[in-house]
Design an enzyme around this catalytic site. Structure first.
Site, PDB file in Angstrom:
ATOM      1  N   GLY A 189      88.276  70.381 -17.417  1.00 44.78           N
ATOM      2  CA  GLY A 189      88.689  71.177 -16.260  1.00 44.78           C
ATOM      3  C   GLY A 189      87.970  70.776 -14.979  1.00 44.78           C
ATOM      4  O   GLY A 189      87.866  71.578 -14.039  1.00 44.78           O
ATOM      5  N   THR A 199      88.875  68.874 -12.524  1.00 47.81           N
ATOM      6  CA  THR A 199      89.733  68.922 -11.334  1.00 47.81           C
ATOM      7  C   THR A 199      89.771  70.347 -10.766  1.00 47.81           C
ATOM      8  O   THR A 199      89.658  70.555  -9.556  1.00 47.81           O
ATOM      9  CB  THR A 199      91.164  68.484 -11.723  1.00 47.81           C
ATOM     10  N   TRP A 200      89.900  71.297 -11.646  1.00 47.39           N
ATOM     11  CA  TRP A 200      89.954  72.716 -11.272  1.00 47.39           C
ATOM     12  C   TRP A 200      88.631  73.156 -10.648  1.00 47.39           C
ATOM     13  O   TRP A 200      88.590  73.777  -9.584  1.00 47.39           O
ATOM     14  CB  TRP A 200      90.271  73.519 -12.532  1.00 47.39           C
ATOM     15  N   HIS A 203      80.324  62.864 -15.028  1.00 45.71           N
ATOM     16  CA  HIS A 203      80.439  63.026 -16.489  1.00 45.71           C
ATOM     17  C   HIS A 203      79.176  62.486 -17.171  1.00 45.71           C
ATOM     18  O   HIS A 203      79.086  62.494 -18.393  1.00 45.71           O
ATOM     19  CB  HIS A 203      81.621  62.219 -17.039  1.00 45.71           C
ATOM     20  N   ARG A 222      98.373  68.441 -16.487  1.00 47.70           N
ATOM     21  CA  ARG A 222      99.336  68.352 -17.596  1.00 47.70           C
ATOM     22  C   ARG A 222      99.897  69.744 -17.858  1.00 47.70           C
ATOM     23  O   ARG A 222     100.954  70.076 -17.356  1.00 47.70           O
ATOM     24  CB  ARG A 222      98.659  67.746 -18.844  1.00 47.70           C
ATOM     25  N   GLY A 229      97.403  72.732 -18.301  1.00 46.58           N
ATOM     26  CA  GLY A 229      96.431  73.678 -17.754  1.00 46.58           C
ATOM     27  C   GLY A 229      96.433  75.013 -18.474  1.00 46.58           C
ATOM     28  O   GLY A 229      96.394  76.063 -17.844  1.00 46.58           O
TER      29      GLY A 229
HETATM   30  P1  A3P Z   1      95.516  69.801 -20.202  1.00 49.61           P
HETATM   31  O1  A3P Z   1      95.680  68.340 -20.524  1.00 49.61           O
HETATM   32  O2  A3P Z   1      95.153  70.615 -21.410  1.00 49.61           O
HETATM   33  O3  A3P Z   1      96.673  70.370 -19.484  1.00 49.61           O
HETATM   34  P2  A3P Z   1      89.804  67.169 -16.083  1.00 49.61           P
HETATM   35  O4  A3P Z   1      90.096  67.710 -14.736  1.00 49.61           O
HETATM   36  O5  A3P Z   1      88.416  67.418 -16.565  1.00 49.61           O
HETATM   37  O6  A3P Z   1      90.264  65.758 -16.218  1.00 49.61           O
HETATM   38  O7  A3P Z   1      90.683  68.048 -17.101  1.00 49.61           O
HETATM   39  C1  A3P Z   1      92.077  67.982 -17.078  1.00 49.61           C
HETATM   40  C2  A3P Z   1      92.604  69.237 -17.747  1.00 49.61           C
HETATM   41  O8  A3P Z   1      92.483  70.345 -16.844  1.00 49.61           O
HETATM   42  C3  A3P Z   1      94.074  69.110 -18.062  1.00 49.61           C
HETATM   43  O9  A3P Z   1      94.273  69.935 -19.211  1.00 49.61           O
HETATM   44  C4  A3P Z   1      94.699  69.696 -16.807  1.00 49.61           C
HETATM   45  O10 A3P Z   1      96.035  70.099 -16.957  1.00 49.61           O
HETATM   46  C5  A3P Z   1      93.766  70.875 -16.562  1.00 49.61           C
HETATM   47  N1  A3P Z   1      93.810  71.347 -15.169  1.00 49.61           N
HETATM   48  C6  A3P Z   1      93.949  70.616 -14.035  1.00 49.61           C
HETATM   49  N2  A3P Z   1      93.974  71.403 -12.954  1.00 49.61           N
HETATM   50  C7  A3P Z   1      93.853  72.671 -13.401  1.00 49.61           C
HETATM   51  C8  A3P Z   1      93.832  73.949 -12.751  1.00 49.61           C
HETATM   52  N3  A3P Z   1      93.945  74.057 -11.441  1.00 49.61           N
HETATM   53  N4  A3P Z   1      93.700  75.045 -13.518  1.00 49.61           N
HETATM   54  C9  A3P Z   1      93.587  74.952 -14.868  1.00 49.61           C
HETATM   55  N5  A3P Z   1      93.608  73.778 -15.540  1.00 49.61           N
HETATM   56  C10 A3P Z   1      93.736  72.646 -14.821  1.00 49.61           C
END
Ligand code: A3P
Length: 303
Positions: free
Chosen positions: A50, A52-53, A111, A269, A271
């Site tokens: 998560g 990005t979030w 990371h 993807r 989320g």
């Molecule tokens: P999923 O593949 O389960 O959908 P990172 O940012 O660490 O690469 O993680 C990516 C994961 O966080 C993906 O999970 C993505 O969809 C999800 N993600 C990205 N933006 C998000 C948001 N705003 N809120 C919740 N989940 C999010």
């Protein structure tokens, strides 16, 4: 360095963790050159937890104005451009950037496992926010992510079984996943006021509670007036999966990272919490749960 697996793009093991060469090299350059300031905030995650979030939430919180709902940088830049990752965007291609001009608090993602962080991060006492996520969801997210790269390069896709075998043996980017979490958890136990722990699932369940916690931790607490004006809810809406993933920059934009040029959409993807049930057999889920239980036993961490 020990090279692992017969993969097209092999992993190397350094200081107890695994990475592919480009990210390992830039992590090492960051370790050598990054000079942390006491006001810095590091957003640390194992990939697919998560990041990005978290980047979007913290960037919007630290740079909030009265116009939160139309926050300009997040509307035109990906969260990864707003909050650059030390090993993916800052220290790449032998570049040693000058970071002194950035306004404080500087936000960086990473990371890099706790034991290999640049020494100045601990010495300067800067703050670390660590976000972790159910390893079953992380695993599924990573499997999709890795296969998107493979599809682009015309490499045969990972089957879930093969990928699970490697992940369970700790061979995943910046993994073993469990050691990554435990490393930061021990850092949190040693300095709770410097390392904040946050769970993706809890952030999803109670975003307001945790965003307020985050804001306080990074030294930008919301005022009562801001709370009354709905600033907290505004930031949560702005950074929601629904909103971010539909912004043009995240739909069709691209970013240059140490791992190559990637489409910003690759970070979005589904989320959701619990998507693993749509992919893992009960045996596969049990395998990951058993490893998690045995690795986290006695630590105080659980899922
Ligand atoms: P999923 O593949 O389960 O959908 P990172 O940012 O660490 O690469 O993680 C990516 C994961 O966080 C993906 O999970 C993505 O969809 C999800 N993600 C990205 N933006 C998000 C948001 N705003 N809120 C919740 N989940 C999010």
């Amino acid at each position: 360095l020990p090279r692992v697996g017969g993969f097209k793009r092999p992993f190397y093991c350094y200081n107890g963790w695994y990475a592919r060469l480009p990210s390992l090299v830039s992590a090492m350059v960051a370790r050598e050159h990054f000079q942390a300031q006491p006001t810095d905030v590091l957003l640390a995650t194992c990939p697919k937890s998560g990041t990005t979030w978290l980047k979007a939430l913290l960037f919007a919180t630290v740079n909030r104005s009265s116009h939160t709902n139309s926050h300009p940088p997040l509307a035109t830049l990906s969260p990864h451009q707003c909050v650059p990752s030390l090993e993916f965007s800052v220290y790449v291609n032998d570049r040693i950037p000058d970071l002194d001009a950035l306004s404080s608090p500087r936000l960086f993602g990473t990371h890099i496992p706790f034991q290999s962080l640049p020494a100045s991060v601990i010495d300067a006492g800067c703050r670390i926010v660590y976000l972790y996520r159910d390893p079953k969801d992380c695993f599924i997210s990573l499997w999709h992510f890795a296969n998107k790269f493979r599809a682009k390069d015309n490499i045969e896709l990972w089957t879930l079984d093969e990928f699970l075998e490697h992940f369970s043996n700790g061979i995943s980017p910046f993994g073993p996943y469990w050691d990554h979490v435990l490393g930061y958890w021990n850092g949190h136990l040693e300095r709770p006021q410097k390392v904040l722990f946050l769970k993706y699932e809890e952030l999803m369940q109670h975003p307001e509670v945790h965003l307020k916690r985050l804001a306080e931790f990074v030294g930008c607490p919301f005022t009562e007036d801001e709370e009354k004006e709905g600033v907290v809810e505004g930031i949560i809406r702005l950074c929601s999966f629904e909103n971010l993933s539909n912004l043009e920059v995240n739909k069709i934009g691209r970013s240059e990272l140490a791992i190559g040029t990637v489409e910003n959409s690759i970070f979005f993807r589904r989320g959701e919490v619990g998507d693993w049930v749509n992919h893992l057999t009960p045996e596969m889920a049990r395998r990951l749960e058993e490893i998690t239980e045995s690795k986290f036993r006695g630590s105080g961490l659980s899922f």
